[in-house]
Design a protein around this motif. Structure first.
Motif, PDB file in Angstrom:
ATOM      1  N   TYR A 192       0.830  -1.204   0.000  1.00  0.00           N
ATOM      2  CA  TYR A 192       0.000   0.000   0.000  1.00  0.00           C
ATOM      3  C   TYR A 192       0.867   1.258   0.000  1.00  0.00           C
ATOM      4  CZ  TYR A 192      -2.886   3.807   1.557  1.00  0.00           C
ATOM      5  OH  TYR A 192      -3.466   5.033   1.646  1.00  0.00           O
ATOM      6  N   LEU A 193       1.880   1.283   0.851  1.00  0.00           N
ATOM      7  CA  LEU A 193       2.756   2.460   0.922  1.00  0.00           C
ATOM      8  C   LEU A 193       3.443   2.707  -0.417  1.00  0.00           C
ATOM      9  CD1 LEU A 193       4.462   2.322   4.440  1.00  0.00           C
ATOM     10  CD2 LEU A 193       2.499   3.662   3.670  1.00  0.00           C
ATOM     11  N   VAL A 239       1.220   4.500  -2.732  1.00  0.00           N
ATOM     12  CA  VAL A 239       0.979   5.924  -2.462  1.00  0.00           C
ATOM     13  C   VAL A 239       2.104   6.767  -3.073  1.00  0.00           C
ATOM     14  CG1 VAL A 239       0.775   7.702  -0.675  1.00  0.00           C
ATOM     15  CG2 VAL A 239      -0.317   5.491  -0.361  1.00  0.00           C
ATOM     16  N   SER A 240       3.338   6.249  -2.997  1.00  0.00           N
ATOM     17  CA  SER A 240       4.427   7.041  -3.558  1.00  0.00           C
ATOM     18  C   SER A 240       4.634   6.739  -5.042  1.00  0.00           C
ATOM     19  CB  SER A 240       5.719   6.799  -2.769  1.00  0.00           C
ATOM     20  OG  SER A 240       5.972   5.423  -2.694  1.00  0.00           O
ATOM     21  N   GLY A 241       3.863   5.776  -5.571  1.00  0.00           N
ATOM     22  CA  GLY A 241       4.024   5.432  -6.983  1.00  0.00           C
ATOM     23  C   GLY A 241       3.310   6.397  -7.915  1.00  0.00           C
ATOM     24  N   PRO A 273      -4.514   5.104  -7.856  1.00  0.00           N
ATOM     25  CA  PRO A 273      -4.767   3.852  -7.144  1.00  0.00           C
ATOM     26  C   PRO A 273      -5.685   2.916  -7.927  1.00  0.00           C
ATOM     27  CG  PRO A 273      -5.780   5.740  -6.038  1.00  0.00           C
ATOM     28  CD  PRO A 273      -4.927   6.276  -7.120  1.00  0.00           C
ATOM     29  N   GLU A 283      -6.153  -0.685   0.947  1.00  0.00           N
ATOM     30  CA  GLU A 283      -6.230   0.440   1.873  1.00  0.00           C
ATOM     31  C   GLU A 283      -7.278   0.190   2.959  1.00  0.00           C
ATOM     32  OE1 GLU A 283      -7.140   4.536   3.391  1.00  0.00           O
ATOM     33  OE2 GLU A 283      -8.520   3.527   2.033  1.00  0.00           O
ATOM     34  N   ASP A 329      -5.959   0.771   6.621  1.00  0.00           N
ATOM     35  CA  ASP A 329      -6.417   1.924   7.407  1.00  0.00           C
ATOM     36  C   ASP A 329      -7.664   1.670   8.247  1.00  0.00           C
ATOM     37  OD1 ASP A 329      -4.347   3.573   6.737  1.00  0.00           O
ATOM     38  OD2 ASP A 329      -5.371   4.489   5.028  1.00  0.00           O
ATOM     39  N   HIS A 371      -4.381  10.245  -3.362  1.00  0.00           N
ATOM     40  CA  HIS A 371      -3.172   9.913  -4.111  1.00  0.00           C
ATOM     41  C   HIS A 371      -2.653  11.141  -4.861  1.00  0.00           C
ATOM     42  CE1 HIS A 371      -0.817   8.111  -7.445  1.00  0.00           C
ATOM     43  NE2 HIS A 371      -0.378   7.357  -6.468  1.00  0.00           N
ATOM     44  N   ARG A 420       0.951  12.619  -3.907  1.00  0.00           N
ATOM     45  CA  ARG A 420       2.040  12.557  -4.875  1.00  0.00           C
ATOM     46  C   ARG A 420       2.761  13.889  -4.988  1.00  0.00           C
ATOM     47  NH1 ARG A 420       3.950   9.232  -8.557  1.00  0.00           N
ATOM     48  NH2 ARG A 420       5.525  10.868  -8.456  1.00  0.00           N
ATOM     49  N   ILE A 455       4.882  14.315  -1.887  1.00  0.00           N
ATOM     50  CA  ILE A 455       6.030  13.391  -1.880  1.00  0.00           C
ATOM     51  C   ILE A 455       7.071  13.827  -2.924  1.00  0.00           C
ATOM     52  CG2 ILE A 455       6.737  11.012  -2.385  1.00  0.00           C
ATOM     53  CD1 ILE A 455       3.977  10.180  -1.170  1.00  0.00           C
ATOM     54  N   ARG A 461      11.109  15.142  -2.451  1.00  0.00           N
ATOM     55  CA  ARG A 461      12.273  14.601  -3.158  1.00  0.00           C
ATOM     56  C   ARG A 461      13.002  15.692  -3.920  1.00  0.00           C
ATOM     57  NH1 ARG A 461       9.250   8.777  -4.387  1.00  0.00           N
ATOM     58  NH2 ARG A 461       9.228   8.309  -2.151  1.00  0.00           N
ATOM     59  N   LYS A 501      -4.805   7.768   7.608  1.00  0.00           N
ATOM     60  CA  LYS A 501      -4.450   7.815   6.193  1.00  0.00           C
ATOM     61  C   LYS A 501      -3.284   8.762   5.943  1.00  0.00           C
ATOM     62  CE  LYS A 501      -7.123   7.643   1.966  1.00  0.00           C
ATOM     63  NZ  LYS A 501      -8.431   7.089   1.612  1.00  0.00           N
ATOM     64  N   ARG A 527       0.276   7.783   7.230  1.00  0.00           N
ATOM     65  CA  ARG A 527       1.165   6.920   6.436  1.00  0.00           C
ATOM     66  C   ARG A 527       2.238   7.721   5.729  1.00  0.00           C
ATOM     67  NH1 ARG A 527      -0.367   2.848   8.867  1.00  0.00           N
ATOM     68  NH2 ARG A 527      -2.580   2.375   8.775  1.00  0.00           N
ATOM     69  N   ILE A 586       6.665   7.377   4.597  1.00  0.00           N
ATOM     70  CA  ILE A 586       7.225   7.365   3.242  1.00  0.00           C
ATOM     71  C   ILE A 586       8.331   8.406   3.114  1.00  0.00           C
ATOM     72  CG2 ILE A 586       6.671   7.753   0.798  1.00  0.00           C
ATOM     73  CD1 ILE A 586       3.826   6.735   1.437  1.00  0.00           C
TER      74      ILE A 586
END
Ligand SMILES: C[S@@+](CC[C@H](N)C(=O)[O-])C[C@H]1O[C@@H](n2cnc3c(N)ncnc32)[C@H](O)[C@@H]1O
Lengths: 173, 392
Positions: free
Chosen positions: A123-124, A127-129, A133, A141, A145, B69, B73, B76, B80, B101, B104, B108
């Motif tokens: 899941y993490l 989120v950074s991908g 989703p 999720e 959560d 998301h 993004r 995040i 970076r 939520k 999290r 990261i």
């Protein structure tokens, strides 16, 4: 709360609370139906929770994600059935909706991944991908959560039934 | 399109002074394009800030994964691209899913921290929520109820209405209202978990139905717009440093045509005979003491102005005096003793008051008790009741 009752299969008995059925065609005709249905049902079933307002907010939040999953079905015909039942602190959502055979297989795989130990990590990563989703991540999720447990149940024809147990009463203060 | 579609369901704002991006409301888009302007605003904010960007999601009631998301993004990526930048996400303890939520995100990127804003928010909140106030509230409500039960119908209380009691404390008022007026539903909100637990226990023990207790912040409630015929908020506007923010919320949840009912004090007007001078001196000091903690216990007579400025119409104001003659004078004396405990105790200590001051301060309370119990004495505690109608 009375003593825990079990049916023959050893599963606790969930008491039905509310059910809404509609044509999938009608449902997918407007995106906001997800919001309407999740908000309405959340309100109805939260009234006798210890904190109805917050329970309703949490429930709607989780349920809406499931409805958004159903909204994206590629099968255009049939019925959407949402059923909520309760056992103690756990609310069970059963969402039955038409899907094509590949989707069915996809959900079965997705749900088995949710149970895996690396669910949280996956899941993490999502989120950074880069990708928005996927339906799989949405299900993940819920587990991460909301401490939800998920399974896919046998159903007839081109339909899938997702069964999601939400222990929301325990998530609050 | 139904009117529903025309309502803006969420709002994004950037406050350059505080380097704070905030997003509130219900954010459930089908496609990310629907978020275009808000996303642009966030990007723009990131481009401008130095050091820390606060991301305020306290009033975010719903956000689907797609939107989460999209916003995550950007944050995040910014971490970076700009290691010099830190993000502080401020969630609310009231909205259960937000802390989990958004929490999290800190797993990261170490430059993201997530803070639950909470009780430290109002200067005086600490002792009002968990302090020795419970016994005070109990006896106070018992005494004010004798008056309010006759007053309430003039301010919109009727059988069958849907009502909310905001800052309900331990719930005594809600229970009394339920018994006397039988509204169809009462939502009672407070920000003190211990008070709510107490209230729920009472409800279970006495098998009371029709009251829903909920944990929340009166200045940012999860309750929907326009759903209550009557919204009460008793003895509480006076404890907030910015009462107008609370009134705005009371207005929002009240139905058009419904009423908001508030009660407040003017502590310096507490009185008694004999020993009037000492009593007067002490209650003047009470007002100053609360003022020190940014609470205005002189608010009562200002109610009319507050209600007008909040947009209410048909404003009604009245006062009543709780006195030692209302019932058992000992009840009155008990309330004063409880005040003395907290005001001349914890609060005075926190302000750093010296022994000499505290002794004189206490004396006034003792004299008030003396007046209350004196066979020819008279002791009073005045309350201002005010209500206004939300325009149609
Ligand atoms: C002076 S008491 C009044 C209680 C009750 N209305 C009565 O008359 O007995 C103030 C109440 O406001 C509550 N409170 C303080 N800050 C709050 C907030 N931000 N949101 C909701 N309630 C709050 C406190 O927990 C406390 O119960």
């Amino acid at each position: 709360m009375g003593p825990v009752q079990h049916d023959l299969a050893g599963e606790p008995t969930f008491e039905p609370m509310i059910q809404i059925d509609m044509e999938i065609k009608g449902f997918v005709s407007a995106w906001r139906h997800c919001d309407y249905v999740s908000t309405y049902m959340a309100r109805m079933i939260s009234q006798n929770r210890s904190d109805s307002v917050r329970h309703s907010n949490l429930f709607s939040s989780a349920f809406n994600e499931l409805l958004e999953v159903a909204f994206r079905t590629r099968h255009a015909d049939g019925e959407l059935a949402c059923r909520v039942s309760r056992h103690g602190a756990t609310d069970r959502i059963e969402l039955t909706f038409p899907c094509v055979p590949e989707e069915r297989q996809f959900y079965e795989e997705a749900v088995s991944q949710v149970a895996g130990t690396e669910a949280r990590e996956r899941y993490l990563n999502s989120v950074s991908g880069d990708l928005a989703p996927s339906r799989e991540i949405v299900l993940l999720e819920l587990a991460v959560d909301y401490n939800a447990t998920l399974r896919v149940e046998e159903a007839d024809g081109d339909v899938i039934r997702l069964v999601v147990d939400l222990p929301l009463e325990g998530l609050q203060h | 399109m139904s009117p529903y579609d025309l309502l803006p369901r969420f709002k994004a704002q950037y406050d350059a002074n505080n380097q704070e991006f905030s997003i509130s409301g219900v954010v459930r888009p089908q496609a990310i394009d629907e978020l275009g302007p808000s996303i642009a605003l966030l990007r723009d904010a990131i481009g401008r800030v130095r050091g820390v960007l606060y991301v305020n999601v306290r009033r975010l009631t719903q956000m689907n994964n797609a939107a989460f998301h999209a916003f995550s993004r950007i944050i995040i990526d910014a971490c970076r691209a700009r290691p010099d930048l830190k993000f502080v996400v401020i969630t609310s303890s009231v909205v259960g899913w937000t802390s989990r939520k958004f929490g999290r995100l800190s797993g990261i990127e170490p430059n993201i921290t997530v803070e639950e804003y909470d009780s430290e928010f109002y200067p005086g909140q600490g002792f009002l929520e968990e302090g020795g106030f419970v016994p005070i509230l109990r006896s106070q409500t018992k005494m004010t109820w004798r008056h309010e039960r006759a007053i309430l119908p003039r301010h919109g209380m009727r059988q069958g209405i849907v009502m909310a009691d905001i800052c309900c404390g331990i719930g005594d008022f809600a229970v009394l209202v339920q018994k006397e007026f039988q509204p169809s539903r009462i939502v009672a909100l407070d920000h003190s978990i211990s008070s709510l637990n107490y209230a729920r226990q009472v409800m279970r023990e006495f098998d009371i139905r029709g009251i829903e207790y909920t944990y929340g912040d009166a200045s940012e409630m999860l309750l929907d717009e326009a759903q209550f015929d009557l919204v009460t908020c008793r003895h509480s506007l006076q404890i907030f440093n910015r009462p107008e923010l609370i009134l705005k919320e009371l207005y929002r949840i009240c139905k058009p045509g419904g009423r908001v009912y508030i009660t407040n004090e003017k502590n310096s007007h507490c009185l008694g005979e004999p020993r009037a001078e000492s009593i007067r001196w002490t209650y003047n000091e009470v007002a100053k003491l609360f003022g020190h903690f940014e609470m205005d216990v002189e608010l009562g007579p200002k109610s009319r102005r507050y209600l007008m400025e909040a947009g209410f119409e048909d404003i009604r104001v009245e006062t009543f005096m709780v006195t030692n003659l209302d019932g058992d004078p000992q009840d009155f004396a008990d309330v004063i003793a409880a005040w003395a405990d907290v005001y001349a105790g914890e609060m005075a200590t926190r302000r750093g008051d010296g022994a000499e001051f505290v002794a004189r301060f206490r004396q006034g309370f003792q004299d008030h008790i003396f007046a209350a119990l004196h066979p020819k004495g008279y002791a009073g505690w005045p309350i201002w009741v005010a209500s206004g109608r939300r325009p149609q």
